[in-house]
Design a protein around this motif. Structure first.
Motif: not given
Length: 361
Positions: A122-126, A143-153
């Motif tokens: 519920s907080t994948l936008h951070e 790299t961690f932020d890019a992984m979160l982008d893929r996970l959020q999509r």
């Protein structure tokens, strides 16, 4: 267990102490050799100077030294003492400086760790959004932020799929149920009743799967929920003609989703009623942030407790067969709310399921 910061501080101080000791030994050794070399090159007494009387023989005569040699020894001893004191003081200073430098070096890692611990579905936008020079830590954060982008999509795509599947699956089932109720007269025997029963089971199964998927994807929004009122509402709407239900409910507020919390209590109570004996008992307790549902019924082997929370697992056949997802949904909803579910068999048969919620707001 020592932390990385402590280990880095010890490494910094250890290297400083080692290099300082090596430097001290080298400098003082060279100083001693230089002093003795220069003293040995000093000229003897001049021609007009009376020669010194020879020292009287005695036990200490062999160890007698000239005044220059004694002065050199005093200088060397003083040098050792002052150097040792300086190294001791500077070692303490190096520990403090190493602690500060290690903290500043590891600060980006603490930020990455804090963000990772705070994240949920519920907080994948951070994002970490680490600023600073382009070094290894900045590359790790990006790299961690890019992984979160893929996970959020991916999560947003799954949520859209769930919403579309809910509409596409429920609409034909509703049409089918209407066609059965209108198209088949009531005098066709058991066929009409069986078709309606299977239609209802499919609707229940689809609804349970959608709720399970929603719970596993976390909560988008949290609101204070009067959980005690949810429990009372569920008990008032539950068909308990075949068993005796007793309740002891204390006020408690949970930060979460009221619909999912209602489903959690409904599944626990419905499971306790379904897997019970005729004339059995169900005891519901809400106290201290712990919801406990205890029932009588068939014995539950202790080694099969884990199977209760696995999807489509049933230990017993009952008069009202469920979908096998009841306790799986309970576990997923509890996890989404930061709660812990535990179950244990009751002596003589039945099960006790307890959901422990974190402290309310």
């Amino acid at each position: 267990m020592t932390t990385v910061r402590v280990r880095l501080t010890l490494i910094y101080s250890g290297l400083f102490l080692l290099t300082s000791v090596v430097l001290l030994v080298i400098v003082n050794t060279l100083l001693r050799l230089s002093l003795h070399s220069r003293i040995a090159r000093f000229p003897g007494p001049s021609a007009g100077e009376a020669p010194q009387a020879p020292a009287a023989p005695g036990p200490g005569a062999a160890g007698a030294q000239s005044p220059l040699s004694e002065l050199a020894q005093d200088v060397i001893h003083y040098q050792w003492d002052m150097s040792g004191l300086a190294i001791a003081v500077l070692t303490l200073v190096s520990v403090a400086v190493g602690w500060v430098i290690a903290g500043r070096t590891l600060r980006p890692l603490h930020r990455i760790t804090a963000t990772a611990q705070r994240l949920s579905l519920s907080t994948l936008h951070e994002r970490i959004a680490l600023s600073g020079p382009r070094d290894e830590l900045k590359e790790l954060a990006d790299t961690f932020d890019a992984m979160l982008d893929r996970l959020q999509r991916s999560v947003e795509g799954q949520r859209r799929f769930i919403a579309n599947a809910s509409h596409e699956l429920r609409t034909p089932l509703a049409v089918q149920r209407t066609a059965i109720e209108i198209g088949l007269p009531e005098d066709v025997g058991e066929i009409r009743g069986k078709l309606l029963l299977h239609n209802h089971r499919i609707e229940t199964l689809i609804d349970a799967l959608l709720v399970l998927s929603q719970a596993e994807h976390g909560l988008r929004k949290r609101d204070p929920v009067a959980f005690h009122e949810v429990v009372r509402l569920v008990l008032a709407e539950t068909d308990t003609d075949e068993v005796t239900v007793t309740a002891r409910i204390e006020p408690f507020v949970v930060d979460g989703d009221p619909v999912l919390l209602n489903r959690l209590v409904t599944n626990l109570v419905d499971n306790a009623v379904r897997y019970n004996h005729l004339g059995g008992a169900v005891e519901v307790t809400l106290a201290g942030g712990v919801l406990t549902v205890r029932n009588t019924g068939p014995e539950v082997p202790a080694e099969r407790l884990d199977d209760l929370f696995a999807p489509f697992r049933r230990l017993h056949t009952t008069r009202r067969q469920g979908s096998g997802l009841g306790l799986s949904i309970v576990a997923s909803i509890a996890t989404a709310h930061g709660a812990v579910v535990r179950a244990r068999p009751n002596p003589g048969g039945g099960l006790e399921a307890a959901v422990t919620f974190p402290a309310g707001p």
